[in-house]
Design an enzyme around this catalytic site. Structure first.
Site, short mmCIF file in Angstrom:
data_model
loop_
_atom_site.label_atom_id
_atom_site.label_comp_id
_atom_site.label_asym_id
_atom_site.label_seq_id
_atom_site.Cartn_x
_atom_site.Cartn_y
_atom_site.Cartn_z
N SER A 1 -2.68 4.54 5.93
CA SER A 1 -1.80 5.00 7.01
C SER A 1 -2.55 5.68 8.14
O SER A 1 -2.03 5.82 9.24
CB SER A 1 -0.75 5.96 6.45
OG SER A 1 -1.36 7.19 6.08
N ALA B 1 0.84 -1.20 0.00
CA ALA B 1 0.00 0.00 0.00
C ALA B 1 0.87 1.25 0.00
O ALA B 1 2.08 1.19 0.28
CB ALA B 1 -0.91 0.01 1.22
N SER C 1 -0.96 8.46 -0.16
CA SER C 1 -1.07 9.33 -1.33
C SER C 1 -0.21 10.58 -1.15
O SER C 1 0.21 10.93 -0.05
CB SER C 1 -2.53 9.74 -1.55
OG SER C 1 -3.33 8.62 -1.85
N ASP D 1 -10.44 -0.24 6.45
CA ASP D 1 -9.49 -0.90 5.56
C ASP D 1 -9.70 -2.40 5.66
O ASP D 1 -10.10 -2.91 6.72
CB ASP D 1 -8.05 -0.54 5.91
CG ASP D 1 -7.15 -0.58 4.69
OD1 ASP D 1 -6.91 -1.69 4.16
OD2 ASP D 1 -6.71 0.49 4.24
#
Length: 453
Positions: free
Chosen positions: A89, A57, A60, A110
């Site tokens: 995160s 992962a 961004s 998630d």
């Protein structure tokens, strides 16, 4: 401007995003200032680019988080309820929690438990983060984000950070009316990549004009007898000329610049070995391709070796030579050496065969490495497997360093007379640099066009 927003600290990063117009509201600015990205990105946290966080992962780029917060801002009022799908995160979840205040709540979802634990741990790194976890202002859960999280519905805003092909009905049902949701569609990275490529293009174009040949490079071509063959998109460049009944072709490649570190190290090692071998030759050579009783007098002004027989050089002259070489060594230490470029010289006489001379040029010196003779141009070029196999089995001559010193000197003068000299050796690396720059710009443009399509 997104890719120029990086900073040396969290405050510098956020201020750059503001200055570049990527953050337009004070609320988003203060919310991001109060969340240190260094707690969420293990590497280069203040670079305005995506960073890996483990579990296959990424977090961004900061400008993407700023864009999401700005887009949802009208619905991030105090007391609002927000769903953050693909919380990763935990960074954006924390920012959104700051925006909705103590009376609001943000649920980060998630599907990987490791990321849920990572996000919780990241938020806990600050005292403010510990408070929002303790009060439930921010909560992280493991779930299938496509189905949302019904326990907290309905939501004033839904942010979907994981790429999705379509909006799932269950998520729409959990959104208030009025409410707002934003989705990270597949290909989101394409926009970031295109922006970065454009930034590189602009930066390179600002540095120099890659289309017009610089005057010093053009002047050499205008004055010399060489014609140039430079095909856009190809690494190799060829200079050619007629010299009497000879066709001379000089080939070189921009690959030497791309491999500059390895080639420079190898060149230094080769040159040191060459100097060592030269010293040995003076001591032990005796006849044939090897000679005895010669003294090198250093390089001439055109970059070639000046060699004389030992009995023609007085000891006093040799001492002066040592002093001159010592002074030259001092000058060399103050100057950074240029990069070495490999140059292949072929000299063809119709029906009489071909000489193929492999050289290295650097800082105006032309250093011959090997001279080979072939009976036909086809054999010298060896474009087929059969010809290449035949070529490998041929005796093409001894190493150049094993030749008689006077023969070495004459071979260097032979090349110099044909234009393979100091002027060419100074021009050629500069042209390689120019061509590599031009090809790089074309490559950037082609890749950007592909990504944009």
């Amino acid at each position: 401007m997104a890719w120029r927003s990086s900073g040396y600290s969290n405050a510098a990063l956020v201020n750059n995003l503001v200055n570049n117009g990527l953050i337009g509201s004070d609320r988003v600015k203060h919310a991001m200032l109060n969340v240190d990205r260094g707690h969420y990105s293990p590497a280069a946290p203040y670079q305005d680019s995506p960073q890996t966080i483990g579990f296959s992962a990424t977090i961004s780029a900061p400008h993407m988080h700023a864009s999401a917060a700005e887009s949802l801002l009208p619905f991030l009022y105090p007391g609002a309820r927000v769903l953050d799908i693909g919380s990763g995160s935990g960074y954006l979840t924390h920012v959104l929690a700051n925006l909705v205040g103590e009376e609001g709540s943000v649920i980060g979802v998630d599907h990987i438990q490791g990321l849920v634990d990572l996000a919780t741990g990241n938020v806990s790194k600050s005292s403010g983060g510990k408070d929002i976890l303790r009060t439930g202002q921010a909560v992280f859960v493991k779930a299938d984000g496509r189905k949302g999280w019904k326990d907290g519905a309905p939501y004033d805003a839904i942010h979907v950070g994981a790429a999705a092909l379509e909006a799932h009905a269950s998520l729409i049902e959990q959104l208030k009316a009025p409410g707002r949701s934003i989705w990270a569609q597949e290909g989101q990275v394409d926009q970031e990549l295109a922006a970065k490529l454009q930034s590189e293009l602009d930066l390179e174009k600002d540095m120099r004009d890659s289309e017009k040949l610089p005057p010093n490079l053009q002047d050499f071509l205008d004055r010399s007898s060489f014609d140039i063959e430079d095909t856009p998109g190809q690494e190799e460049v060829v200079l050619s000329r007629q010299f009497g009944d000879e066709l001379i072709r000089i080939s070189f490649s921009i690959a030497d610049l791309n491999n500059i570190d390895n080639d420079a190290d190898q060149f230094a090692a080769d040159k040191a070995q060459y100097d060592e071998d030269e010293s040995d030759i003076n001591d032990v050579q005796s006849g044939g391709a090897q000679s005895k009783g010669t003294v090198t007098q250093g390089r001439t002004k055109d970059g070639n070796f000046n060699i004389a027989s030992e009995d023609r050089v007085a000891p006093a002259d040799r001492r002066e030579l040592e002093d001159e070489e010592s002074a030259n060594d001092d000058d060399d230490e103050e100057q950074q050496p240029g990069f070495p470029a490999r140059v292949s010289v072929t000299i063809e006489k119709g029906g009489k065969g071909v000489l193929q001379i492999e050289t290295m040029v650097q800082d105006g010196d032309v250093i011959i490495e090997n001279i080979s003779y072939y009976s036909t141009p086809e054999l010298a070029d060896a474009k087929t497997a059969e010809l290449d196999w035949s070529k490998r089995n041929l005796y093409t001559g001894p190493p150049f360093g094993n030749l008689d010193q006077d023969l070495q000197l004459l071979m260097e003068r032979y090349l110099d007379e044909r234009g393979v000299n100091t002027e060419l050796a100074l021009w050629l690396p500069e042209y390689i640099d120019f061509k590599e720059q031009r090809e790089y710009l074309t490559w950037l443009s082609n890749v950007k066009s592909f990504v944009d399509t």
